[in-house]
Enzyme design. Structure first.
Site, PDB file in Angstrom:
ATOM      1  N   ASP A   1       0.795  -1.226   0.000  1.00  0.00           N
ATOM      2  CA  ASP A   1       0.000   0.000   0.000  1.00  0.00           C
ATOM      3  C   ASP A   1       0.829   1.279   0.000  1.00  0.00           C
ATOM      4  O   ASP A   1       0.299   2.376  -0.113  1.00  0.00           O
ATOM      5  CB  ASP A   1      -0.971   0.013   1.177  1.00  0.00           C
ATOM      6  CG  ASP A   1      -0.296   0.013   2.539  1.00  0.00           C
ATOM      7  OD1 ASP A   1       0.948  -0.079   2.600  1.00  0.00           O
ATOM      8  OD2 ASP A   1      -1.027   0.085   3.545  1.00  0.00           O
TER       9      ASP A   1
ATOM     10  N   ASP B   1      -3.721  -6.221   2.541  1.00  0.00           N
ATOM     11  CA  ASP B   1      -4.147  -6.082   3.941  1.00  0.00           C
ATOM     12  C   ASP B   1      -5.394  -5.207   4.022  1.00  0.00           C
ATOM     13  O   ASP B   1      -5.612  -4.473   4.981  1.00  0.00           O
ATOM     14  CB  ASP B   1      -3.029  -5.538   4.822  1.00  0.00           C
ATOM     15  CG  ASP B   1      -3.267  -5.786   6.307  1.00  0.00           C
ATOM     16  OD1 ASP B   1      -3.955  -6.771   6.641  1.00  0.00           O
ATOM     17  OD2 ASP B   1      -2.775  -4.999   7.137  1.00  0.00           O
TER      18      ASP B   1
END
Length: 122
Positions: free
Chosen positions: A55, A81
């Site tokens: 991310d 995630d």
């Protein structure tokens, strides 16, 4: 192995005892230091397969490619995630009964701890 504060020797012993995968490498782990390589150093030293959260918040974007080059693509699993706020606007959401605020693509608990990700795999 994941979310661990263990030292290098313990992580290497875990591999030798049968642990073959690292979950969310770097996340809540002892860091990599040249004199104390920690769990991350063991991840590089042993042929673990390893997940990395892509991310750009959990791991610096510039280090993701380095991580893949060190481990080799065959040993790396890219993960998001992601929590359910991934496709929603910034705001406050629930994650397992905990209030999570999403701002600047980073979901955080009230104390500032990262609480998953809003990263989308595509």
């Amino acid at each position: 192995m994941g979310h661990t504060g263990c030292d290098f020797e313990t992580a290497c012993s875990a591999y030798d005892a049968g642990v073959k995968h690292v979950t969310h490498c770097f996340n809540a782990m002892t860091g990599l230091h040249h004199r104390n390589p920690g769990a991350v150093g063991a991840t590089f030293a042993k042929p673990f397969t390893a997940e990395i959260i892509t991310d750009g918040v959990h791991v610096h974007p510039g280090f993701i490619e380095t991580f893949i080059n060190i481990k080799t693509p065959e040993k790396v699993i890219l993960v998001t995630d992601a929590m359910r706020a991934s496709f929603l606007e910034e705001g406050t959401y629930d994650l397992g009964g905990q209030e999570v605020s999403v701002k600047d693509n980073a979901p955080r608990l009230a104390d500032g701890t990262l609480a998953g990700s809003v990263h989308q795999m595509d």
